[in-house]
Design a protein around this motif. Structure first.
Motif, PDB file in Angstrom:
ATOM      1  N   SER A 131       0.803  -1.224   0.000  1.00  0.00           N
ATOM      2  CA  SER A 131       0.000   0.000   0.000  1.00  0.00           C
ATOM      3  C   SER A 131       0.834   1.271   0.000  1.00  0.00           C
ATOM      4  O   SER A 131       0.307   2.353  -0.259  1.00  0.00           O
ATOM      5  N   ASP A 143      -6.002   1.355  -4.802  1.00  0.00           N
ATOM      6  CA  ASP A 143      -6.254  -0.078  -4.666  1.00  0.00           C
ATOM      7  C   ASP A 143      -5.750  -0.874  -5.860  1.00  0.00           C
ATOM      8  O   ASP A 143      -5.243  -1.988  -5.696  1.00  0.00           O
ATOM      9  N   THR A 146      -1.956  -1.279  -5.687  1.00  0.00           N
ATOM     10  CA  THR A 146      -1.670  -2.119  -4.520  1.00  0.00           C
ATOM     11  C   THR A 146      -1.986  -3.578  -4.812  1.00  0.00           C
ATOM     12  O   THR A 146      -1.192  -4.483  -4.510  1.00  0.00           O
ATOM     13  N   ALA A 147      -3.155  -3.828  -5.383  1.00  0.00           N
ATOM     14  CA  ALA A 147      -3.580  -5.202  -5.662  1.00  0.00           C
ATOM     15  C   ALA A 147      -2.703  -5.854  -6.721  1.00  0.00           C
ATOM     16  O   ALA A 147      -2.361  -7.041  -6.609  1.00  0.00           O
ATOM     17  N   GLY A 171      -5.446  -6.364   2.049  1.00  0.00           N
ATOM     18  CA  GLY A 171      -6.049  -5.190   2.655  1.00  0.00           C
ATOM     19  C   GLY A 171      -5.169  -3.985   2.535  1.00  0.00           C
ATOM     20  O   GLY A 171      -3.946  -4.076   2.702  1.00  0.00           O
ATOM     21  N   THR A 172      -5.780  -2.854   2.243  1.00  0.00           N
ATOM     22  CA  THR A 172      -5.023  -1.628   2.010  1.00  0.00           C
ATOM     23  C   THR A 172      -5.116  -0.643   3.161  1.00  0.00           C
ATOM     24  O   THR A 172      -4.346   0.316   3.208  1.00  0.00           O
ATOM     25  N   GLU A 173      -6.062  -0.829   4.085  1.00  0.00           N
ATOM     26  CA  GLU A 173      -6.171   0.086   5.228  1.00  0.00           C
ATOM     27  C   GLU A 173      -5.380  -0.484   6.382  1.00  0.00           C
ATOM     28  O   GLU A 173      -5.925  -1.010   7.345  1.00  0.00           O
ATOM     29  N   THR A 190     -13.231   1.368   8.675  1.00  0.00           N
ATOM     30  CA  THR A 190     -13.338   1.133   7.238  1.00  0.00           C
ATOM     31  C   THR A 190     -14.804   0.980   6.851  1.00  0.00           C
ATOM     32  O   THR A 190     -15.594   0.375   7.585  1.00  0.00           O
ATOM     33  N   THR A 198     -11.913  -3.483  -2.099  1.00  0.00           N
ATOM     34  CA  THR A 198     -10.581  -4.062  -1.897  1.00  0.00           C
ATOM     35  C   THR A 198     -10.558  -5.523  -2.325  1.00  0.00           C
ATOM     36  O   THR A 198      -9.647  -5.975  -3.028  1.00  0.00           O
ATOM     37  N   HIS A 202      -8.580  -7.007  -5.721  1.00  0.00           N
ATOM     38  CA  HIS A 202      -7.574  -8.053  -5.542  1.00  0.00           C
ATOM     39  C   HIS A 202      -7.968  -9.318  -6.297  1.00  0.00           C
ATOM     40  O   HIS A 202      -7.103  -9.966  -6.906  1.00  0.00           O
TER      41      HIS A 202
END
Length: 423
Positions: A131, A143, A146-147, A171-173, A190, A198, A202
């Motif tokens: 992230s 996202d 990140t994914a 998970g990004t948070e 969240t 998310t 992913h």
């Protein structure tokens, strides 16, 4: 197929809302020993995780590679008699964070080598955390990026895995590795929409990378339940604030939530987290904080027994933390008095990075040698190790230094155990 702890963890969603598991994130040998002895006594599985900063192919701040850490933990398990098939090793925040000052392609290559080393060493719970931005990128990535990077790392892990097929956490948070940078006053949980987005982004990224089988073994999503701690304050879990987030799991049968930074939560709050679907409870600084309390208490006791007024261990740690400030300097703020307080007593417990320091390790060893074989008087335990006075008085803990250190950690683990079994 043998029903190992990893296989049981993979089925954690089946017990969602009724039972959870504590994830111990520490590289301190006494914390790990206490954790394994605690697991042996209660007869359950144990999950121990190392972070990307603690342990990586370059050694991390512990000086250990993933295979070194595996051997380190397994050695303690052998000495305590803890069965290997009840132990899960995990990797936390596996991604480019240790190398985020590098360009993204170079940092991701390092992250890929790291997660491959974790998988090859038999770590079977892998938290994919891409992230953070690298050189020239925003501090936090969207996202999709990140994914895509998480799927890239999963492919490296799949190719390198030598033991049970890994399970994944996405998970990004996610809180920053190492703890919050400032006092925390309130947190927004969240949103359900963010969780669904998310997971779907992913799912698509893993499919595009040909990693559908890996995604099928994703068991948890890291979210923000509204739980955190700063240097001197704690944000307690408020179930009503996370009601919608918890309800979103009804449409996500594959997943549970993983809650980071649950350190210092009450037993009631931890039990509520488990009931609300936060089945994996991460704890790290809270355990080493309890250990530091006990070490400082024993140092004060040794000073009293020797007729001195000043404890030696805090003096040595202060000297070394001032000489090597890199692990606390960017986390603590204020005037000289405030910085002193935080160095030694902050809930974020940055002092945990210093226990491997040779001079501090020697001071701890000297302390334990000084107190070896000494039956510590109950009044001194009450004065300097107050939480442990009642168990000592009841005959549950011997009034000896090593037993008291282990008991300090075990008390914290007991809170988690009561919560995950009594949710």
């Amino acid at each position: 197929m043998t029903d190992t702890a990893t296989n049981r963890l993979a089925r954690i969603a089946e017990r969602r809302g009724r039972e959870g598991i504590t994830s111990v994130c520490s590289a301190h040998p006494l914390v790990i020993e206490a954790t394994l002895r605690h697991g042996l006594a209660r007869g359950g599985d144990v999950l121990i995780e190392a972070t990307c900063n603690q342990v990586n192919q370059d050694g991390g701040y512990t000086g250990m590679t993933p295979s070194d850490f595996r051997d380190f933990v397994m050695g303690i398990a052998a000495r305590t008699g803890f069965p290997a098939d009840r132990l899960v090793l995990g990797g936390d925040h596996l991604g480019p964070n240790p190398w985020k000052a590098l360009p993204a392609e170079e940092a991701m290559e390092k992250a890929g080598a790291m997660i491959a080393a974790y998988a090859e060493a038999g770590f079977s719970k892998l938290h994919l955390d891409c992230s953070m931005g690298c050189a020239g990128e925003p501090a936090a990535l969207d996202d999709a990026v990140t994914a895509r990077r998480a799927a890239q790392l999963a492919a490296r892990a799949e190719a390198a895995a030598t033991g049970p097929a890994p399970v994944y956490v996405i998970g990004t948070e996610v809180p920053v590795p190492g703890g919050a940078l400032e006092e925390i006053e309130g947190l927004q949980p969240t949103t359900p929409a963010a969780v669904r987005d998310t997971i779907e982004v992913h799912r698509r990224a893993f499919a595009e990378a040909g990693q559908e089988a890996a995604f099928a073994r994703a068991i948890a999503v890291v979210v923000q339940p509204g739980v955190e701690f700063g240097s001197t304050n704690i944000v307690d879990y408020a179930p009503e604030a996370a009601r919608d987030l918890s309800a979103a799991l009804n449409d996500l049968p594959q997943f549970v939530y993983e809650a980071h930074s649950t350190d210092y939560q009450t037993e009631a709050a931890l039990a509520a987290l488990v009931r609300d679907g936060f089945a994996i409870l991460k704890v790290g600084p809270g355990l080493t904080f309890a250990l530091r309390e006990a070490l400082y208490g024993l140092s004060a006791i040794a000073a009293v027994l020797d007729g001195h007024h000043a404890a030696d261990l805090p003096r040595v740690t202060e000297e070394r933390m001032l000489a090597e400030p890199r692990y606390w300097q960017s986390y603590y703020h204020g005037d000289a008095a405030a910085l002193f307080l935080q160095r030694h007593y902050s809930l974020s417990d940055r002092i945990r990075y210093y226990w491997p320091d040779p001079q501090i390790a020697a001071a701890v060893e000297a302390l334990l040698t000084r107190l070896e074989g000494v039956e510590i008087p109950l009044p001194l335990i009450g004065q300097h190790l107050g939480r442990l006075a009642d168990p000592v008085r009841a005959g549950q803990v011997p009034p000896q230094a090593r037993a008291l250190l282990l008991a300090a950690v075990t008390q914290q683990l007991d809170t988690y155990e009561a919560a995950i079994r009594g949710a």
